[in-house]
Design a protein around this motif. Structure first.
Motif, mmCIF file in Angstrom:
data_model
loop_
_atom_site.group_PDB
_atom_site.id
_atom_site.type_symbol
_atom_site.label_atom_id
_atom_site.label_comp_id
_atom_site.label_asym_id
_atom_site.label_seq_id
_atom_site.Cartn_x
_atom_site.Cartn_y
_atom_site.Cartn_z
ATOM 1 N N ALA A 117 -6.333 -4.373 -2.357
ATOM 2 C CA ALA A 117 -6.564 -3.169 -3.145
ATOM 3 C C ALA A 117 -7.617 -2.329 -3.061
ATOM 4 C CB ALA A 117 -6.272 -3.554 -4.898
ATOM 5 N N GLU A 118 -8.893 -2.849 -2.797
ATOM 6 C CA GLU A 118 -10.011 -2.244 -2.564
ATOM 7 C C GLU A 118 -9.916 -1.701 -1.295
ATOM 8 O OE1 GLU A 118 -12.914 -5.192 -2.886
ATOM 9 O OE2 GLU A 118 -12.985 -5.437 -4.873
ATOM 10 N N ILE A 119 -9.523 -2.267 -0.536
ATOM 11 C CA ILE A 119 -9.330 -1.466 0.978
ATOM 12 C C ILE A 119 -8.270 -0.432 0.834
ATOM 13 C CG2 ILE A 119 -8.313 -2.020 3.361
ATOM 14 C CD1 ILE A 119 -9.262 -4.921 3.207
ATOM 15 N N ALA A 120 -7.147 -0.576 0.053
ATOM 16 C CA ALA A 120 -6.218 0.834 -0.086
ATOM 17 C C ALA A 120 -6.885 1.806 -0.393
ATOM 18 C CB ALA A 120 -5.025 0.051 -0.957
ATOM 19 N N ILE A 121 -7.777 1.642 -1.609
ATOM 20 C CA ILE A 121 -8.446 2.818 -2.137
ATOM 21 C C ILE A 121 -9.444 3.517 -1.257
ATOM 22 C CG2 ILE A 121 -10.380 3.276 -3.738
ATOM 23 C CD1 ILE A 121 -9.229 1.164 -5.481
ATOM 24 N N GLN A 122 -10.146 2.770 -0.261
ATOM 25 C CA GLN A 122 -10.893 3.089 0.872
ATOM 26 C C GLN A 122 -10.004 3.930 1.832
ATOM 27 O OE1 GLN A 122 -14.341 3.128 1.134
ATOM 28 N NE2 GLN A 122 -14.118 2.582 -1.157
ATOM 29 N N VAL A 123 -8.906 3.295 2.325
ATOM 30 C CA VAL A 123 -7.859 4.115 2.899
ATOM 31 C C VAL A 123 -7.624 5.343 2.601
ATOM 32 C CG1 VAL A 123 -5.724 4.022 4.153
ATOM 33 C CG2 VAL A 123 -7.330 1.862 4.177
ATOM 34 N N GLU A 124 -7.340 5.391 1.060
ATOM 35 C CA GLU A 124 -6.820 6.564 0.646
ATOM 36 C C GLU A 124 -7.886 7.886 0.848
ATOM 37 O OE1 GLU A 124 -4.097 6.475 -3.042
ATOM 38 O OE2 GLU A 124 -5.352 4.666 -3.142
ATOM 39 N N LYS A 125 -8.996 7.340 0.529
ATOM 40 C CA LYS A 125 -10.219 8.425 0.590
ATOM 41 C C LYS A 125 -10.269 8.974 2.039
ATOM 42 C CE LYS A 125 -12.987 6.489 -3.126
ATOM 43 N NZ LYS A 125 -14.363 5.615 -3.256
ATOM 44 N N HIS A 126 -10.032 8.400 3.076
ATOM 45 C CA HIS A 126 -10.094 8.696 4.319
ATOM 46 C C HIS A 126 -8.887 9.098 5.170
ATOM 47 C CE1 HIS A 126 -14.575 7.685 3.788
ATOM 48 N NE2 HIS A 126 -14.064 6.607 3.246
ATOM 49 N N ALA A 127 -7.685 8.887 4.706
ATOM 50 C CA ALA A 127 -6.363 9.233 5.384
ATOM 51 C C ALA A 127 -5.650 9.852 4.534
ATOM 52 C CB ALA A 127 -5.936 7.946 5.853
ATOM 53 N N GLU A 128 -4.690 10.750 5.299
ATOM 54 C CA GLU A 128 -3.506 11.359 4.618
ATOM 55 C C GLU A 128 -2.474 10.196 4.456
ATOM 56 O OE1 GLU A 128 -0.429 15.067 5.042
ATOM 57 O OE2 GLU A 128 -2.443 14.839 6.306
ATOM 58 N N LEU A 129 -2.169 9.949 3.163
ATOM 59 C CA LEU A 129 -0.949 8.903 3.154
ATOM 60 C C LEU A 129 0.072 9.445 3.066
ATOM 61 C CD1 LEU A 129 -2.852 6.575 0.561
ATOM 62 C CD2 LEU A 129 -2.636 6.170 2.888
ATOM 63 N N THR A 130 1.232 8.861 3.750
ATOM 64 C CA THR A 130 2.705 9.168 3.672
ATOM 65 C C THR A 130 3.255 8.456 2.189
ATOM 66 O OG1 THR A 130 3.422 7.304 4.714
ATOM 67 C CG2 THR A 130 3.067 9.128 5.901
ATOM 68 N N SER A 131 4.250 9.356 1.913
ATOM 69 C CA SER A 131 4.748 8.859 0.306
ATOM 70 C C SER A 131 5.702 7.496 0.514
ATOM 71 C CB SER A 131 5.215 9.963 -0.449
ATOM 72 O OG SER A 131 6.216 10.585 0.399
ATOM 73 N N ASP A 132 5.399 6.509 1.264
ATOM 74 C CA ASP A 132 6.514 5.598 1.477
ATOM 75 C C ASP A 132 6.713 4.729 0.292
ATOM 76 O OD1 ASP A 132 5.954 6.205 4.137
ATOM 77 O OD2 ASP A 132 5.250 4.475 4.792
ATOM 78 N N LYS A 133 8.032 4.296 0.140
ATOM 79 C CA LYS A 133 8.366 3.547 -1.012
ATOM 80 C C LYS A 133 7.779 2.064 -0.858
ATOM 81 C CE LYS A 133 12.704 5.853 -2.231
ATOM 82 N NZ LYS A 133 14.155 5.596 -2.418
ATOM 83 N N PRO A 134 7.592 1.267 -1.871
ATOM 84 C CA PRO A 134 7.022 -0.057 -1.964
ATOM 85 C C PRO A 134 8.147 -0.723 -1.095
ATOM 86 C CG PRO A 134 6.595 0.983 -3.935
ATOM 87 C CD PRO A 134 7.438 1.959 -3.268
#
Length: 308
Positions: A117-134
């Motif tokens: 979860a911590e890594i996901a937060i960092q990735v969100e800050k530095h990359a444009e995320l696609t709106s994938d479904k879980p």
């Protein structure tokens, strides 16, 4: 978008090194523990067909041999060129290929969900995320950067000093590489727990902690603010199972673990996972695994050492 490294040309010599290292670290059949609690290495010579499994969140990297999982008629390949990422524990059926001459060797890494979860937060800050479904399961092509981390992980596992100094950082990098891989968007969406899917994921987490209690679907639906029919539809879309099928699978797989450890009687195991009737437990167990509890204990000990 997430960075999406291409698989590239995988290095045959690196793969040979990994197979050799894994063979040394996993000298016996079944699951071999390592110096890192979250990492196990499987060695098996058996060809397995249609085996019920329920993996914890993590990733499976097959270094030699092949596996495939089937969930709701969708096939997930994890072999020498693909790995399986598991964001949500869901019951599915597995087939694997191996032989005495070429045993299956696979590295199982259980995710540290807080770290992920911590890594996901960092990735969100530095990359444009696609709106994938879980998605609960995703099979992805192996990439050179993941092979590199796996090789360093296996090398570190030979030394208690390397594990103490480098183990946590290598595992963190492996978490990161999986989360920015082709399946990263779906996995990060599961970690974010937003919207309707997020409510279902929280419901799944509650079920994993309380599977032994009396459970009513109406209560589960009310807790997440859904009607019972809506809860059923969304639950099955996320897990491939109805809510009560999922609960039953959780109970039976937990029971399988207890039975393999031979620490309780069948009646005690049945009661501890939420069955009021030992007879009903025995019927459900044989229907799910295709063997009686005592037969399954012997099968698990022969093929796995401990259940998956």
């Amino acid at each position: 978008m997430l960075p999406n490294p291409m698989p590239g040309d995988l290095d045959p010599s690196r793969r040979c090194d990994m197979v050799e290292l894994a063979g040394v670290l996993a000298p016996r059949h079944g699951y071999n523990p390592t110096a890192l609690d979250s990492v196990r290495i499987l060695r098996t010579e058996a060809v397995l067909h249609d085996i019920p499994v329920l993996y914890k969140p993590g990733a499976v990297f097959v270094l030699q041999g092949s596996k495939q999982g089937i969930l709701e008629e969708e096939v997930f390949i994890y072999d020498e060129e693909h790995y399986l990422a598991v964001s949500l524990p869901v019951p599915f059926r597995m087939t694997s290929t191996a032989s005495p001459e070429r045993p299956l060797l696979a590295v199982y890494v259980e995710f540290d969900m807080q770290m992920a979860a911590e890594i996901a937060i960092q990735v969100e800050k530095h990359a444009e995320l696609t709106s994938d479904k879980p998605r609960s399961l995703v099979s992805s092509r192996m990439a050179t950067d993941i092979e590199d981390v796996l090789l360093r992980l296996l090398m570190a596992l030979r030394s208690s000093t390397d594990v103490a100094v480098l183990g946590a950082s290598i595992l963190r990098e492996l978490h990161y590489r999986v989360l920015v891989g082709p399946q990263g968007g779906a996995m990060i969406a599961a970690l974010q727990q937003k919207g309707t899917s997020g409510k279902l994921i929280q419901s799944l987490a509650w079920l994993r902690e309380n599977y032994g209690c009396e459970i009513a679907v109406a209560d589960l639906a009310r807790e997440v603010g859904m009607s019972v029919p809506s809860y059923h539809v969304h639950f099955k879309g996320l897990t491939g199972s109805s809510p009560m099928q999922y609960v039953k699978a959780m109970r039976l797989h937990e029971a399988r673990l207890m039975i393999a450890r031979q620490s309780r009687t069948i009646a005690e195991v049945a009661a501890s996972v939420g069955y009021a009737s030992p007879a009903q437990f025995s019927r459900d167990f044989k229907r799910h695994f295709g063997r009686t509890a005592s037969e399954e204990m012997k099968w698990v000990q022969r093929h796995l050492g401990e259940p998956a």
